[in-house]
Design a protein around this motif. Sequence first.
Motif, PDB file in Angstrom:
ATOM      1  N   UNK A   1      37.466  43.324  48.389  1.00  0.00           N
ATOM      2  CA  UNK A   1      38.416  43.365  49.371  1.00  0.00           C
ATOM      3  C   UNK A   1      39.049  42.222  50.114  1.00  0.00           C
ATOM      4  N   UNK A   2      38.047  41.221  50.008  1.00  0.00           N
ATOM      5  CA  UNK A   2      38.306  39.872  50.473  1.00  0.00           C
ATOM      6  C   UNK A   2      39.610  39.483  49.475  1.00  0.00           C
ATOM      7  N   UNK A   3      39.491  39.653  48.232  1.00  0.00           N
ATOM      8  CA  UNK A   3      40.522  39.255  47.157  1.00  0.00           C
ATOM      9  C   UNK A   3      41.843  39.822  47.681  1.00  0.00           C
ATOM     10  N   UNK A   4      41.688  41.181  47.902  1.00  0.00           N
ATOM     11  CA  UNK A   4      42.921  42.028  48.162  1.00  0.00           C
ATOM     12  C   UNK A   4      43.637  41.525  49.421  1.00  0.00           C
ATOM     13  N   UNK A   5      42.742  40.914  50.482  1.00  0.00           N
ATOM     14  CA  UNK A   5      43.693  40.519  51.547  1.00  0.00           C
ATOM     15  C   UNK A   5      43.707  39.261  51.816  1.00  0.00           C
ATOM     16  N   UNK A   6      43.054  38.325  50.875  1.00  0.00           N
ATOM     17  CA  UNK A   6      43.246  36.968  51.044  1.00  0.00           C
ATOM     18  C   UNK A   6      43.583  36.091  49.783  1.00  0.00           C
ATOM     19  N   UNK A   7      43.726  36.995  48.416  1.00  0.00           N
ATOM     20  CA  UNK A   7      44.058  36.352  47.057  1.00  0.00           C
ATOM     21  C   UNK A   7      42.985  35.082  46.808  1.00  0.00           C
ATOM     22  N   UNK A   8      41.986  34.977  47.666  1.00  0.00           N
ATOM     23  CA  UNK A   8      40.973  33.920  47.342  1.00  0.00           C
ATOM     24  C   UNK A   8      41.751  32.635  47.404  1.00  0.00           C
ATOM     25  N   UNK A   9      42.465  32.423  48.207  1.00  0.00           N
ATOM     26  CA  UNK A   9      43.137  31.266  48.375  1.00  0.00           C
ATOM     27  C   UNK A   9      43.191  30.676  50.051  1.00  0.00           C
ATOM     28  N   UNK A  10      43.118  29.437  50.222  1.00  0.00           N
ATOM     29  CA  UNK A  10      43.059  28.947  51.678  1.00  0.00           C
ATOM     30  C   UNK A  10      44.242  29.322  52.394  1.00  0.00           C
ATOM     31  N   UNK A  11      45.444  29.550  51.890  1.00  0.00           N
ATOM     32  CA  UNK A  11      46.543  30.116  52.448  1.00  0.00           C
ATOM     33  C   UNK A  11      46.423  31.423  53.032  1.00  0.00           C
ATOM     34  N   UNK A  12      45.692  32.300  51.815  1.00  0.00           N
ATOM     35  CA  UNK A  12      45.457  33.561  52.028  1.00  0.00           C
ATOM     36  C   UNK A  12      44.627  34.050  52.996  1.00  0.00           C
ATOM     37  N   UNK A  13      43.535  33.155  53.081  1.00  0.00           N
ATOM     38  CA  UNK A  13      42.462  33.113  54.316  1.00  0.00           C
ATOM     39  C   UNK A  13      43.371  32.758  55.499  1.00  0.00           C
ATOM     40  N   UNK A  14      43.943  32.078  55.782  1.00  0.00           N
ATOM     41  CA  UNK A  14      44.841  31.541  56.795  1.00  0.00           C
ATOM     42  C   UNK A  14      45.787  32.779  57.362  1.00  0.00           C
ATOM     43  N   UNK A  15      46.475  33.156  56.468  1.00  0.00           N
ATOM     44  CA  UNK A  15      47.533  34.340  56.867  1.00  0.00           C
ATOM     45  C   UNK A  15      46.670  35.756  57.261  1.00  0.00           C
ATOM     46  N   UNK A  16      45.615  35.827  56.729  1.00  0.00           N
ATOM     47  CA  UNK A  16      44.892  37.100  57.016  1.00  0.00           C
ATOM     48  C   UNK A  16      44.334  37.229  58.506  1.00  0.00           C
TER      49      UNK A  16
END
Length: 165
Positions: free
Chosen positions: A35-50
């Motif tokens: 689920x974390x991968x689906x929502x953030x793509x495991x990237x710092x930018x993805x975490x920020x955007x989520x």
Amino acid sequence: MNFNGCISTFPKEVKLLIGAFLVVLSVGYFTGVSFVYETTENTPQGIHENYLGNEEDLEAQVMKFKKPKREIITIIHTHILSMSVIFFLLGGLVSLTSLKPTIKKILMLEPLTSVLLTFGGIYFMWSGWSFMKYVVMVSGILMSTSFICSVIVIFFQLFKNNKAI
């Protein structure tokens, strides 16, 4: 009282219970990782955007908005409580293995520290400390690595007794 290595001496039924628990726990844990991968793509930018949204990116494939405070607090609250129980139980099982005391301490305490860093980091990132996305990512990786190592060690030591199950 010395618990070192006693996991391999447990009765067959207890070993099967622990083994089944580890399988079910791992399925649940890695469903969450997926689920974390689906929502953030495991990237710092993805975490920020989520958590903070991406409204300023007019070319974004999926529009995301900053999560409200109630949602952030709910996410942090539920994850810290549930993951502390998960890693307490896993740490208890690790304590029963015959690993060196230093390795045991790392596998028992690191994931609890990472839970605080990951979810505290999410809150601080949401509050405006943008660099915390890197702390969240690194602590999440360390937490998952500890989880994997602990489960593998417990499985090997659980079934190492001379009596086959």
